[in-house]
Design an enzyme around this catalytic site. Structure first.
Site, PDB file in Angstrom:
ATOM      1  N   CYS A  49       0.706  -1.406   0.035  1.00 36.04           N
ATOM      2  CA  CYS A  49       0.136  -0.065  -0.097  1.00 36.04           C
ATOM      3  C   CYS A  49       0.732   1.327   0.110  1.00 36.04           C
ATOM      4  CB  CYS A  49      -0.922   0.001   1.211  1.00 36.04           C
ATOM      5  SG  CYS A  49      -1.666  -1.454   1.554  1.00 36.04           S
ATOM      6  N   CYS A  52       1.450   3.885  -3.007  1.00 38.23           N
ATOM      7  CA  CYS A  52       0.333   4.648  -3.448  1.00 38.23           C
ATOM      8  C   CYS A  52       0.186   5.681  -2.392  1.00 38.23           C
ATOM      9  CB  CYS A  52      -0.465   3.927  -3.926  1.00 38.23           C
ATOM     10  SG  CYS A  52      -0.502   3.329  -5.675  1.00 38.23           S
ATOM     11  N   HIS A  53       0.054   5.046  -1.219  1.00 39.15           N
ATOM     12  CA  HIS A  53      -0.833   5.835  -0.232  1.00 39.15           C
ATOM     13  C   HIS A  53       0.498   6.648   0.759  1.00 39.15           C
ATOM     14  CE1 HIS A  53      -4.703   4.327  -1.103  1.00 39.15           C
ATOM     15  NE2 HIS A  53      -4.113   3.303  -1.143  1.00 39.15           N
ATOM     16  N   MET A  90      -7.959   1.820  -7.265  1.00 36.46           N
ATOM     17  CA  MET A  90      -7.516   0.777  -5.792  1.00 36.46           C
ATOM     18  C   MET A  90      -7.643  -0.660  -6.347  1.00 36.46           C
ATOM     19  SD  MET A  90      -7.061   0.634  -2.436  1.00 36.46           S
ATOM     20  CE  MET A  90      -7.416  -0.666  -1.436  1.00 36.46           C
ATOM     21  N   HIS A 329       8.460  11.493 -11.688  1.00 42.71           N
ATOM     22  CA  HIS A 329       9.238  10.389 -11.618  1.00 42.71           C
ATOM     23  C   HIS A 329      10.276   9.949 -12.274  1.00 42.71           C
ATOM     24  CE1 HIS A 329       8.496   5.972 -10.272  1.00 42.71           C
ATOM     25  NE2 HIS A 329       8.462   5.738 -11.854  1.00 42.71           N
ATOM     26  N   HIS A 371       5.249   7.149 -18.790  1.00 42.72           N
ATOM     27  CA  HIS A 371       6.386   6.300 -18.112  1.00 42.72           C
ATOM     28  C   HIS A 371       7.403   6.084 -19.256  1.00 42.72           C
ATOM     29  CE1 HIS A 371       8.546   3.528 -15.755  1.00 42.72           C
ATOM     30  NE2 HIS A 371       7.897   3.720 -14.734  1.00 42.72           N
TER      31      HIS A 371
END
Ligand code: DHE
Length: 546
Positions: A49, A52-53, A90, A329, A371
């Site tokens: 998790c 992302c979080h 999600m 990124h 990307h």
């Protein structure tokens, strides 16, 4: 399957913080958890998790999950979300079989607790992990082997915590070198002698390619989790300094380029570019060394800022802060190596950073979740020099004009969109001596796509692409995931190497394609080639050829 899910699963690559013992007394308002339950949930959180979080659950590409929000939602609501996922991206952790109902229940309770904060990692911690294995004065004075070192490939063996050094001429493994876990990238010093790699666990290894058998000469940990490393390339500073960026703690460190001695740590905590609010964990994403100035280009994910770090005087450190968009990124130089093209992936934008002037040259709206890896540069008959990126979230390949001098009307514009096999693309590549453009799709949900690569003819981009079944060509004995990852040319630009990446208990391989004929040239197989992912040709990495 919705596209956001591939992105979310990609970010759920696992964090070394999963193994750090962090226990906080449960929040009095949150459902009770024993220490054993908390530890198990914390481990799952950092494996699945946190990408992302966020470590502190303040939100990044995923929503914030701090107790003020999660307590109001309540356990039943959270359980449904975790089990079934959401169209916003999600993943359906429960129905996909990755988490049991008990684990879903555990995670719903865990995210209502106060998030535990991992420890800092400062100078004393770094010094404790710092090892000079072979001091500079004991190293060879000249190259002691017969390898054509500029055509060596450094290949990450992700799950075994090693890199394989492969001779690009003979295709033989030269050495398997112990490194950090899941080495993310390899970079080469300006002289081409030293190879630097960084593991997910923030361990940096420095390998001397002049040794009879190239191996580690220095090592250090610069944090608890990391992805990026590079070395100084400006004239007069060749091989002098190295830099590494961390995900946790949010910081980068400048090191001695000979020994990895840590010299200066700089925190990236600060305000976001758009709402200008404090962010406690802005992760360091891509880092490159400028060819125009004694500067490192440090891209910070959560704040959406690029720091141009002047390394000519690290006591009186000067930094230029260039704001673009969240969440920065990966990226690469344009053909002139003056502009750094960096993906602001959740903003669906590419920012062009002018390393000569130290400012933002342009922002280009592209497809969904660009990307590029380092992207691909070539000269387009109409638009002049262009830089290309694929996308995780859609099938487009964006071509961006990069020549404000002679093709001004096209500079920093999306000049053409090609259609590829589909989303889930991570890397794209060409070479100045090649007429081809290769695009991988390792995260595409269909095996047929993720196990192959698309090739365009640069002389006839409108003619579409040809599909090369790289995964089949590998001829592997068992039926693994066979994800085809990262096209990379040899030094001469006439071969392209691909990793065929299966799980650690399955056979993987490296497949080499003849760039002229687009036919299979060689397959490298070896029981030691466990989970190969990224691979970096020494010459092309040293000179930023892509
Ligand atoms: Fe990467 C580049 C971060 C997942 C293989 N990856 C990068 C860079 C960053 C990054 C910041 C740019 C470094 C630079 O240029 O200085 N990668 C992340 C993540 O945060 C993410 C999404 C999730 C994670 O948990 O790590 C992630 N990356 C992956 C993978 O799943 C890949 C395919 C295999 C792996 O190692 O786990 C992967 N990333 C790579 C490779 C590069 C890379 C091969 C270098 C590409 C290049 O050509 O320069």
């Amino acid at each position: 399957k919705h596209i956001g899910e591939a992105e979310a699963k990609y970010q759920a690559g696992g964090s070394p913080l999963a193994d750090v013992d962090l226990y906080k007394d449960s929040n009095p308002d949150a459902p009770k958890m024993s220490k054993a339950e908390f530890d198990k949930a914390r481990n799952i959180y950092f494996q699945r998790c946190a990408g992302c979080h966020g470590v502190l659950r303040k939100g990044a590409t995923g929503k914030p999950l701090t107790p003020d929000i999660t307590l109001a939602r309540g356990s039943e609501y959270l359980k449904v979300f975790i089990k079934y996922g959401s169209p916003a991206g999600m993943p359906n952790w429960g129905t996909s079989g990755e988490l049991t109902d008990d684990e879903v229940d555990l995670m719903a309770r865990y995210i209502q607790q106060t998030a535990p904060t991992p420890p800092e990692f400062g100078m004393a911690d770094m010094k404790q992990t710092w090892k000079v294995i072979v001091p500079p004065e004991q190293r060879p004075k000249k190259k002691m082997n017969n390898y054509n070192i500029s055509n060596i490939f450094s290949t990450t063996l992700r799950d075994s915590g090693e890199v394989a050094l492969i001779d690009g001429d003979t295709k033989k493994i030269i050495n398997i070198v112990k490194t950090g876990y899941a080495v993310h990238i390899s970079r080469i010093s300006a002289s081409g002698r030293y190879l630097f790699v960084i593991g997910r666990d923030a361990r940096v290894n420095m390998i001397d390619l002049w040794m009879e058998k190239p191996d580690n000469v220095a090592e250090i940990r610069i944090g608890l989790e990391a992805r990026s490393v590079d070395t100084s390339k400006f004239k007069g500073y060749e091989d002098k300094l190295a830099i590494a960026g961390a995900y946790w703690p949010p910081q980068f460190v400048i090191m001695n380029g000979d020994t990895l001695e840590p010299l200066k740590i700089v925190s990236t905590r600060g305000l976001t570019v758009d709402t200008q609010e404090y962010h406690p964990e802005p992760r360091v994403a891509s880092i490159v060394a400028s060819h125009f100035k004694p500067e490192f280009v440090v891209n910070v994910k959560e704040t959406g800022k690029t720091m141009m770090v002047d390394y000519s005087d690290i006591t009186n450190l000067k930094m230029t802060e260039i704001g673009s968009a969240r969440f920065l990124h990966d990226g690469g130089w344009d053909l002139s190596k003056r502009y750094f093209m960096v993906a602001a992936n959740q903003s669906n934008k590419i920012a062009a950073i002018d390393a000569k002037e130290g400012k933002l040259a342009g922002m280009v709206e592209v497809g969904k979740i660009p990307h590029p890896g380092r992207g691909a540069n070539f000269v387009h008959p109409k638009y002049g020099p262009v830089w290309a990126t694929g996308h995780l979230g859609d099938e487009s390949i964006a071509l961006i004009g990069t020549d404000p001098k002679n093709h001004k009307q096209y500079a920093w514009k999306l000049v053409e969109n090609l259609k590829s096999q589909g989303g889930g693309s991570l890397f794209i590549k060409t070479h100045p001596k090649s007429n081809h453009l290769y695009v991988d799709n390792p995260l595409h949900p269909e095996a047929k796509v993720s196990q192959s690569v698309a090739v365009y003819d640069l002389k006839n981009l409108q003619g579409g692409y040809k599909v090369l079944p790289i995964g089949d060509w590998a001829g592997l004995k068992d039926d693994g995931a066979k994800r085809v990852v990262q096209p990379e040319y040899n030094k001469d630009g006439n071969e392209v190497w691909f990793s065929v990446w299966s799980a650690k208990d399955k056979e993987s391989a490296i497949v080499i394609v003849d760039d002229k004929t687009l036919e299979l040239k060689t397959v490298i197989k070896d029981p030691k080639l466990i989970t190969p992912t990224g691979h970096f040709n020494v010459y092309n990495t040293q000179h930023d050829v892509y």
